[in-house]
Design an enzyme around this catalytic site. Structure first.
Site, PDB file in Angstrom:
ATOM      1  N   SER A   7     -24.292 160.815   5.044  1.00  0.00           N
ATOM      2  CA  SER A   7     -25.939 160.534   4.278  1.00  0.00           C
ATOM      3  C   SER A   7     -26.430 161.281   3.679  1.00  0.00           C
ATOM      4  CB  SER A   7     -25.966 159.535   5.836  1.00  0.00           C
ATOM      5  OG  SER A   7     -27.417 159.115   5.031  1.00  0.00           O
ATOM      6  N   HIS A  32     -23.186 158.740   1.324  1.00  0.00           N
ATOM      7  CA  HIS A  32     -23.904 157.237   1.828  1.00  0.00           C
ATOM      8  C   HIS A  32     -25.313 157.071   1.282  1.00  0.00           C
ATOM      9  CE1 HIS A  32     -24.671 153.498   4.330  1.00  0.00           C
ATOM     10  NE2 HIS A  32     -26.199 154.688   4.654  1.00  0.00           N
ATOM     11  N   ASP A  34     -29.139 156.088   1.800  1.00  0.00           N
ATOM     12  CA  ASP A  34     -29.882 155.385   1.854  1.00  0.00           C
ATOM     13  C   ASP A  34     -31.352 154.933   2.002  1.00  0.00           C
ATOM     14  OD1 ASP A  34     -28.900 154.767   4.631  1.00  0.00           O
ATOM     15  OD2 ASP A  34     -29.236 157.130   5.043  1.00  0.00           O
ATOM     16  N   MET A  36     -35.248 153.302   1.312  1.00  0.00           N
ATOM     17  CA  MET A  36     -36.218 153.219   2.278  1.00  0.00           C
ATOM     18  C   MET A  36     -37.324 152.946   1.723  1.00  0.00           C
ATOM     19  SD  MET A  36     -35.532 155.855   5.303  1.00  0.00           S
ATOM     20  CE  MET A  36     -33.889 155.807   6.217  1.00  0.00           C
ATOM     21  N   HIS A  65     -27.578 152.195   0.264  1.00  0.00           N
ATOM     22  CA  HIS A  65     -27.804 150.911   2.081  1.00  0.00           C
ATOM     23  C   HIS A  65     -29.623 150.643   1.272  1.00  0.00           C
ATOM     24  CE1 HIS A  65     -28.681 150.694   6.832  1.00  0.00           C
ATOM     25  NE2 HIS A  65     -28.556 150.499   5.416  1.00  0.00           N
ATOM     26  N   MET A  67     -32.693 149.837   2.368  1.00  0.00           N
ATOM     27  CA  MET A  67     -33.933 149.003   3.499  1.00  0.00           C
ATOM     28  C   MET A  67     -34.991 149.170   3.113  1.00  0.00           C
ATOM     29  SD  MET A  67     -32.633 151.984   6.301  1.00  0.00           S
ATOM     30  CE  MET A  67     -31.447 152.922   5.045  1.00  0.00           C
ATOM     31  N   MET A 136     -25.619 148.607  12.383  1.00  0.00           N
ATOM     32  CA  MET A 136     -26.701 149.309  12.216  1.00  0.00           C
ATOM     33  C   MET A 136     -26.278 149.927  13.712  1.00  0.00           C
ATOM     34  SD  MET A 136     -28.090 150.275   9.279  1.00  0.00           S
ATOM     35  CE  MET A 136     -28.840 151.597  10.463  1.00  0.00           C
ATOM     36  N   GLY A 141     -34.414 153.571  10.018  1.00  0.00           N
ATOM     37  CA  GLY A 141     -35.188 154.392   8.952  1.00  0.00           C
ATOM     38  C   GLY A 141     -35.029 155.559   8.880  1.00  0.00           C
ATOM     39  N   PHE A 142     -34.657 156.189   9.725  1.00  0.00           N
ATOM     40  CA  PHE A 142     -34.654 157.348   9.888  1.00  0.00           C
ATOM     41  C   PHE A 142     -33.090 158.279  10.555  1.00  0.00           C
ATOM     42  CE2 PHE A 142     -38.876 155.771  11.377  1.00  0.00           C
ATOM     43  CZ  PHE A 142     -39.594 156.701  10.546  1.00  0.00           C
ATOM     44  N   GLY A 143     -32.628 159.265  10.521  1.00  0.00           N
ATOM     45  CA  GLY A 143     -31.779 160.038  10.359  1.00  0.00           C
ATOM     46  C   GLY A 143     -31.255 160.468  11.935  1.00  0.00           C
ATOM     47  N   ASP A 174     -23.036 152.604  10.892  1.00  0.00           N
ATOM     48  CA  ASP A 174     -24.347 153.980   9.751  1.00  0.00           C
ATOM     49  C   ASP A 174     -25.532 154.555  11.702  1.00  0.00           C
ATOM     50  OD1 ASP A 174     -26.088 155.376   8.462  1.00  0.00           O
ATOM     51  OD2 ASP A 174     -27.018 153.650   7.499  1.00  0.00           O
TER      52      ASP A 174
END
Ligand code: DX5
Ligand code: ZN
Length: 215
Positions: A7, A32, A34, A36, A65, A67, A136, A141-143, A174
């Protein structure tokens, strides 16, 4: 052997090109990515512009992905940016079936992401229309968060639903994937492991990807 999808959210954005090159040289299968919006999730990351640059740096699969709320407004933008897979959240779509068709008509593989509280049963009337489920294992929202153990039960249930129907749908897991829990996640039925912090906060990211690949 599971597919490994580092990610990019956990990469160093000041030297993003270097991290992309590391992924290219590694045994990773997918990037990957992300996205947001600060509405669907309480964080803002990056959008199509950054993805277009990443796309130009790699031949690997770009697994995007989303979000975000109202993902249907941005399907064409992510196609143009070079996404191969586009995953939208079950919880963000009132007309999920229409949105999935839109992604497929645009020429991408279509995925649905499920938040930790969303039952896998909710996919039973759409599973045959999609290519991927992004399960999920943290709240999005966060790593760098911890893996929610109940996800293992959900992965097993989903694997059964897919096999019963003889479908070719990948299960991607994930959030909070580590070298310690990866075996259990694969045993439960995962096809794709996303890993952010585990890869990028390790001393040797390329070796960590290889170690995940060996599991
Ligand atoms: C979380 C994102 C994940 C995240 C995973 O909302 O969807 O892809 O980057 O990061 P780790 O592996 O650190 O939990
Ligand atoms: Zn993700």
């Amino acid at each position: 052997m599971a597919l490994i999808a580092p990610s990019v959210l956990s990469a160093n954005f000041l030297t993003l090109g270097k991290d992309c090159e590391m992924i290219n040289q590694s045994k990773a299968d997918w990037f990957h990515l992300d996205v947001m919006d600060g509405r669907f999730v309480p964080n803002i990351s990056f959008g199509p512009m950054v993805i277009e640059f990443i796309r130009s740096s790699t031949k690997k699969v770009c697994d995007v992905h989303l979000m975000i709320e109202e993902p249907e407004k941005y399907v064409d933008a992510f196609k143009k940016a070079g996404a191969d897979n586009l995953t939208i959240h079950y919880e963000a779509c009132r007309h999920l079936h229409r949105n999935i068709q839109q992604i497929k008509n645009a020429g991408m593989k279509a995925g649905i992401a499920l938040n930790p509280h969303t039952p896998v049963d909710f996919l039973k009337d759409i599973l045959h229309d999609i290519d991927l489920v992004c399960m999920m294992s943290v709240n999005p929202g966060f790593g760098g968060q911890y893996f929610i153990p109940h996800t293992l039960v959900k992965i097993k249930q989903l694997r059964e639903m897919i096999s019963e129907r003889l479908l070719d749908v990948k299960i991607e897991v994930d959030g909070g994937v580590t070298l310690e829990n990866a075996q259990a996640i694969i045993d439960a039925g995962a096809d794709v492991l996303v890993a952010g912090n585990t890869v990028f906060k390790s001393a040797n990211p390329m070796e960590t990807i290889a170690a995940l690949k060996r599991i």
